[in-house]
Design an enzyme around this catalytic site. Structure first.
Site, short mmCIF file in Angstrom:
data_model
loop_
_atom_site.label_atom_id
_atom_site.label_comp_id
_atom_site.label_asym_id
_atom_site.label_seq_id
_atom_site.Cartn_x
_atom_site.Cartn_y
_atom_site.Cartn_z
N ARG A 96 0.85 -1.20 0.00
CA ARG A 96 0.00 0.00 0.00
C ARG A 96 0.88 1.25 0.00
O ARG A 96 1.65 1.44 0.95
CB ARG A 96 -0.90 0.01 1.23
CG ARG A 96 -1.82 1.23 1.37
CD ARG A 96 -2.54 1.21 2.72
NE ARG A 96 -3.28 -0.03 2.92
CZ ARG A 96 -3.77 -0.42 4.09
NH1 ARG A 96 -3.56 0.31 5.18
NH2 ARG A 96 -4.43 -1.57 4.19
N HIS A 131 1.59 -2.23 5.70
CA HIS A 131 1.39 -2.52 4.28
C HIS A 131 2.40 -1.77 3.40
O HIS A 131 2.82 -2.28 2.36
CB HIS A 131 -0.02 -2.13 3.86
CG HIS A 131 -1.08 -3.08 4.28
ND1 HIS A 131 -1.40 -4.22 3.58
CD2 HIS A 131 -1.91 -3.06 5.36
CE1 HIS A 131 -2.39 -4.86 4.19
NE2 HIS A 131 -2.72 -4.18 5.27
N ASP A 147 -3.70 -8.41 3.33
CA ASP A 147 -5.07 -8.63 3.79
C ASP A 147 -5.72 -9.62 2.84
O ASP A 147 -5.73 -9.39 1.62
CB ASP A 147 -5.87 -7.33 3.77
CG ASP A 147 -5.35 -6.29 4.76
OD1 ASP A 147 -4.62 -6.68 5.69
OD2 ASP A 147 -5.68 -5.10 4.58
N GLU A 203 -7.55 -7.99 13.58
CA GLU A 203 -8.16 -8.21 12.27
C GLU A 203 -7.88 -9.62 11.78
O GLU A 203 -6.71 -9.99 11.59
CB GLU A 203 -7.60 -7.20 11.26
CG GLU A 203 -7.89 -5.75 11.62
CD GLU A 203 -7.14 -4.74 10.77
OE1 GLU A 203 -7.49 -3.54 10.82
OE2 GLU A 203 -6.20 -5.15 10.05
N HIS A 224 -5.53 -9.94 8.42
CA HIS A 224 -4.28 -9.18 8.33
C HIS A 224 -3.08 -9.99 8.82
O HIS A 224 -3.06 -10.45 9.95
CB HIS A 224 -4.45 -7.91 9.18
CG HIS A 224 -3.29 -6.99 9.21
ND1 HIS A 224 -3.38 -5.68 8.79
CD2 HIS A 224 -2.02 -7.14 9.66
CE1 HIS A 224 -2.21 -5.08 8.97
NE2 HIS A 224 -1.37 -5.96 9.49
#
Length: 222
Positions: free
Chosen positions: A91, A136, A143, A201, A204
């Site tokens: 990301r 990320h 994810d 999460e 993740h």
């Protein structure tokens, strides 16, 4: 005189028309083309409700070590008629900055009902759902979920991807036995292949001993 027509068929890798990646980054499809993807930040189906800065194509970029280990996870799932499906991997920092800017605009709650119905937007920073830095961006965090290859549907994990709430904690107790088993299948396979989970999460995971533990990249996803 007869005309002779030659047909040339050229086969390129998925990254042929894409950017040159930094050393040790790869397109996941070049390592394992069977892994599915749906980059949520490329479209409107995310907690902001709009495409996110830095996402230009539905291609999964990740560090080479991470990709190799994901290929091992996928091999185990394929034996069961299942497959990994990736929501996000590398990301760019510009996307993280987009999240931070959005979080400060408290009136923008377009996707509250779907993604954070029980959390006040003003609390997203304090509760750790939004931060100025993301794992990320270092390239080794991913994810993902599992899908049934026969139906093409995601396994029921008890909460949607990117849902801000305790329901997304991996060991949240108030879900069905089947939902718990689906979460634990994903967690078990990722743990076995050198990924560490994030305890807030279920989707993740980060590669242990990631190659860029202190470097945050900002090249686009394209």
């Amino acid at each position: 005189m007869k005309k002779v027509v030659f047909l040339f068929v050229l086969v390129f890798s998925s990254s042929y028309f894409s950017q040159e990646l930094p050393d040790n980054f790869v397109y996941l499809s070049d390592i394992d083309h069977t892994i599915k993807s749906e980059l949520r930040y490329l479209n409107n189906n995310n907690f902001i409700g709009k495409p996110i800065n830095g996402y230009e194509n539905n291609c999964v970029i990740i560090t080479k070590e991470s990709a190799i280990n994901l290929k091992k996870v996928q091999a185990e799932l394929l034996k069961k008629g299942l497959s990994l499906k990736v929501f996000d991997a590398y990301r760019p920092q510009q996307a993280v900055d987009h999240f931070v800017k959005w979080a400060k605009v408290l009136k923008d709650t377009l996707m509250k009902r779907e993604y954070y119905p029980n959390v006040d937007k003003s609390e997203l920073f304090d509760l750790g759902y939004i931060a100025s830095k993301s794992g990320h961006t270092r390239g080794s965090t991913i994810d993902l979920t599992i899908i049934n290859l026969k139906t093409g549907k995601e396994l029921d994990m008890g909460s949607p991807y990117d849902f801000f709430g305790v329901q997304s904690h991996p060991f949240y107790p108030k879900i069905s036995k089947a939902q718990k088993e689906n979460r634990m299948l994903l967690r078990k396979l990722m743990l076995q292949n050198n990924f560490k989970p994030y305890e807030n999460e279920w989707w993740h995971f980060t590669l242990r001993e990631e190659p860029f533990p202190k470097t945050y990249f900002n090249f686009p996803v394209k």
